[in-house]
Design an enzyme around this catalytic site. Structure first.
Site, short mmCIF file in Angstrom:
data_model
loop_
_atom_site.label_atom_id
_atom_site.label_comp_id
_atom_site.label_asym_id
_atom_site.label_seq_id
_atom_site.Cartn_x
_atom_site.Cartn_y
_atom_site.Cartn_z
N ASP A 289 0.85 -1.17 0.00
CA ASP A 289 0.00 0.00 0.00
C ASP A 289 0.90 1.24 0.00
OD1 ASP A 289 -3.24 0.51 1.57
OD2 ASP A 289 -2.15 1.68 0.08
C1 GLC Z 1 -4.41 4.22 -0.37
C2 GLC Z 1 -5.25 3.01 -0.02
C3 GLC Z 1 -5.24 1.92 -1.06
C4 GLC Z 1 -5.08 2.51 -2.44
C5 GLC Z 1 -3.71 3.16 -2.49
C6 GLC Z 1 -3.44 3.81 -3.84
O1 GLC Z 1 -3.75 4.72 0.74
O2 GLC Z 1 -4.99 2.41 1.24
O3 GLC Z 1 -6.47 1.20 -0.92
O4 GLC Z 1 -5.21 1.51 -3.45
O5 GLC Z 1 -3.51 4.11 -1.47
O6 GLC Z 1 -4.28 4.91 -4.03
#
Ligand code: GLC
Length: 753
Positions: A289
């Site tokens: 993440d």
């Molecule tokens: C965010 C989220 C994740 C998402 C990622 C990219 O913090 O936790 O679900 O896909 O960043 O945007």
């Protein structure tokens, strides 16, 4: 001055035509040979670049700013994957840069968050989970993939399949609700929708099941907080949707920001290696993440970026999102012998394999098509798909008679109606994880209502107050205005709820009543003594106890997306008979949280008897939620017969057929979701849930029509993790429940022998 037409539509098609417009089918051996050949040419630095996903520009989420130019990184091969770039102008520009200006010309993978729609937005996932209609969910996901791939996106950070029992957690809006079985079904339906091989895989979009795992169990419902669950909770509640996702062939998995057993998921070998890679046999991409590798330092689980990189890669993470620990550290870790080139190449292989399978080496511009992008987005067919799923996602929470007559469905020939509340003309009803460029594409409730009503009908309208509480000081005056408008109408429709920004990531609230002066507004409106219905727009379960006590009809609309107003109006006027069933319980108050149906009985169960004292209960509120999992009314009434079992005993490798007759006793057609729950009455040394959803069937019945619904009860339905965590069966007596919700059903018993 750079020749600007080098990025024109015309230029796109000129470039596309230089390559075959088809994805070559290759055997696995051919793919691996291609990868071997590429790896031999790549430097270690270039290999690491394929493990690094960058956002364009500075890291907007506030953690360590990444001091490197996105464009330079594309040109020198320091990144092979982008985040959040879509649309032909952008994808063409950067793909051309990678293919023509980097040393080996390895194409970029464009990854983005297409959580519930790309340009045509359908309801938030917690909402569409209430449809219990996996065909409709798959169709919507397919539509999202069609729009997104036409805009050059190959990889989607969806489905979000976190189970959650805590509506204080703003991200419950993106997830599957409180039940693991429904979560499994939703995982499969969305992955099928995204990863479709239809028409030569032209609209195949890699899916990413997230967030692995139990992010939805964040303590206190506070985002990014600790997670305190047992191995049993992990296996019985939070893992099943991910196992279903892997079995469905999901291309990638994203670990959660949170910990399991105090070990951050991003560096959790037990989760990522033991369970995901070894037990589930998953060989797809593990994408972290956002800056989650760097955050290992904040967790206190890594002393520096180098240790963070090593811990993640040792846990079989393949790609780092946004933070650049991998890029900064892997070369030195390899030199020091703390990471092996094999480990790096295993991850690079996974990325290159994805790019080859997507056809990017055959034609890097294969997915980029300006005319198709324009033609597909928000087209009538896509609007219809969004409209249908929005209708099916709505839940009729209450519809009591008012002075002897039910208020819903509304009569289209009414002479006048008052539309009161901050959500009447609100355009932002698409939910937190939807990025609407064309705000006018969203249909408001007011617009939807007007599309249904005759021109003669007099419409009175007043906002009454804001939905975000920003006008608390001045609300009394605007509430008075609203009351004056409402007085003029025969019937009142209250449109209350949250605003888009109140749910989603980093939006945890300790209080989840309707914000601001909305309750005051409702109190004043209800004093008029006129027939009044309430429509609620929200991303999470909200506290509706006062509204339930005072308003005869309540429709849960969630954040319904592009066609929201039209879909709500079609339900309000009975064009579509509401069929939604809650995917997550609505508590009476925050103090009840977590409250969910799949609970244990405890040693002192409270049976709602007033004389109960030393029992597991609250002194000031029921143990039950205001609205339970599976709850949802209809404009008709479905009557259930007794359950008939083909046998009283379930034998090994055998089955029992449980049948029940459902009758539509009303005078309108309706769809009912018949739910099957099972309970293990006794297990040796183990307390088992009082109910577990094991199956459901949807039936549509015309007025007075009846149908027999049959469920096959088999051994798989009675398997469980015994007291030693062995997944097994155990002889004993079971109860099964078939009905319209988790707390309204017929009961029967059988014995597993
Ligand atoms: C965010 C989220 C994740 C998402 C990622 C990219 O913090 O936790 O679900 O896909 O960043 O945007």
């Amino acid at each position: 001055m750079r020749d600007m037409n080098q990025f024109s539509r015309k230029k796109v098609y000129e470039e596309k035509q230089k390559y075959p417009n088809v994805i070559k089918t290759r055997s696995n051996e051919e793919i691996e040979e291609m990868i071997d050949d590429l790896l031999q040419k790549m430097t270690l630095r270039e290999k690491i670049g394929q493990m690094y996903q960058m956002v364009r520009g500075a890291n907007p989420f506030g953690s360590k700013l990444v001091e490197r130019s996105f464009e330079e990184s594309v040109k020198n091969g320091d990144t092979g994957i982008t985040l959040g770039i879509k649309g032909w102008e952008n994808t063409f520009k950067y793909q051309k840069m990678a293919v023509e200006e980097s040393r080996l010309g390895i194409p970029l993978l464009f990854n983005a968050d297409i959580i519930h729609g790309c340009d045509t937005i359908y309801p938030v996932p917690l909402g569409f989970a209430c449809s219990f209609d996996m065909e409709a969910v798959e169709k919507a996901a397919r539509m999202a993939a069609i729009e997104a791939t036409a805009a050059g996106v190959h990889w989607n950070n969806s489905p979000m399949i976190d189970v959650s029992r805590d509506p204080r957690w703003g991200r419950c809006t993106e997830g599957v609700g409180e039940d693991p079985y429904l979560g499994q079904e939703l995982a499969k339906a969305q992955i099928k929708g995204y990863q479709s091989n239809e028409n030569g895989k032209r609209h195949y979009m890699m899916a990413c099941a997230k967030h692995f795992v139990a992010y939805g169990a964040s303590d206190g419902g506070r985002d990014y907080n600790t997670v305190s669950i047992s191995e049993r909770d992990l296996r019985e509640t939070y893992l099943p949707p991910f196992k279903a996702a892997v079995d469905e062939g999901v291309d990638s998995i994203m670990p959660a920001f949170t910990t399991y057993s105090n070990t951050p998921a991003t560096a959790n070998q037990y989760l990522l290696k033991n369970i995901l890679r070894d037990e589930y046999d998953f060989d797809g991409i593990v994408l972290t993440d956002y800056t989650a590798v760097t955050e290992l330092i904040a967790h206190g689980a890594a002393k520096d970026e180098e240790e963070a990189a090593r811990l993640s890669i040792d846990s079989t993470v393949d790609v780092e999102m946004v933070s650049d620990c991998f890029l900064n550290s892997i070369e030195s870790l390899v030199v020091k012998g703390q990471l092996s080139v094999d480990q790096i190449e295993t991850s690079v292989r996974r990325v290159l394999r994805a790019k080859i399978k997507l056809g990017l080496f055959d034609n890097p511009y294969f997915y980029i098509d300006p005319d198709l992008e324009d033609k597909l987005k928000l087209n009538p067919q896509h609007r219809e798909i969004a409209h249908e799923l929005a209708q099916k996602s709505m839940v009729l929470l209450k519809n009591d008679p008012y002075k002897g007559k039910k208020i819903l469905p509304l009569d289209k020939n009414i002479k006048s109606i008052a539309l009161i509340g901050p959500l009447v003309e609100e355009k932002k009803i698409e939910g937190a994880w939807a990025f609407v460029k064309d705000r006018d594409s969203i249909v408001t409730l007011e617009e939807g209502i007007k599309n249904k009503l005759s021109k003669e009908c007099k419409i009175y309208k007043s906002k009454g107050c804001s939905a975000d509480g920003s006008d608390l000081e001045t609300a009394e005056e605007s509430i008075r205005d609203a009351v004056n408008e409402a007085k003029k109408a025969d019937i009142i429709l209250l449109a209350l709820g949250e605003v888009k920004e109140m749910s989603g990531e980093a939006k945890s609230y300790s209080r989840i009543g309707l914000p601001g002066a909305q309750r005051r507004l409702a109190e004043e409106i209800m004093k008029l003594g006129k027939p009044t219905a309430l429509v609620v727009f929200n991303g999470r379960p909200v506290i509706l106890d006062w509204y339930d006590q005072n308003i005869p009809a309540i429709l849960e609309a969630w954040f319904p997306g592009t066609e929201g107003g039209n879909a709500v109006a079609s339900v309000l006027f009975g064009e579509y008979n509401p069929s939604g069933k809650l995917s997550m319980s609505f508590p009476y108050c925050e103090g009840q949280i977590p409250v969910f149906y799949r609970r244990l009985k405890t040693g002192r169960p409270h049976e709602d008897k007033p004389e109960d004292r030393f029992r597991s209960k609250y002194e000031d509120v029921s143990n039950h939620p205001l609205y339970c999992f599976g709850h949802g009314l209809s404009y008709t009434e479905f009557q259930y017969s007794e359950i008939v079992l083909s046998h009283q005993e379930l034998i090994k490798d055998g089955s029992i057929t449980a049948s029940i007759e459902v009758t539509n006793r009303g005078d309108v057609k309706g769809t009912e979701t018949v739910q099957l729950y099972i309970r293990d009455l006794h297990s040796y040394g183990l307390s088992r849930p009082v109910k577990e959803l094991k199956s459901y069937q949807q039936i549509t019945l015309n007025p007075k029509e009846k149908a027999k619904v049959e469920f096959v009860i088999n051994e798989e339905m009675v398997k469980f993790y015994d007291r030693n965590m062995k997944y097994t069966t155990e002889k004993g007596v079971f109860e099964l429940y078939i009905g319209t919700s988790s707390d309204n059903n017929q009961k029967a018993r059988f014995e597993y022998v």
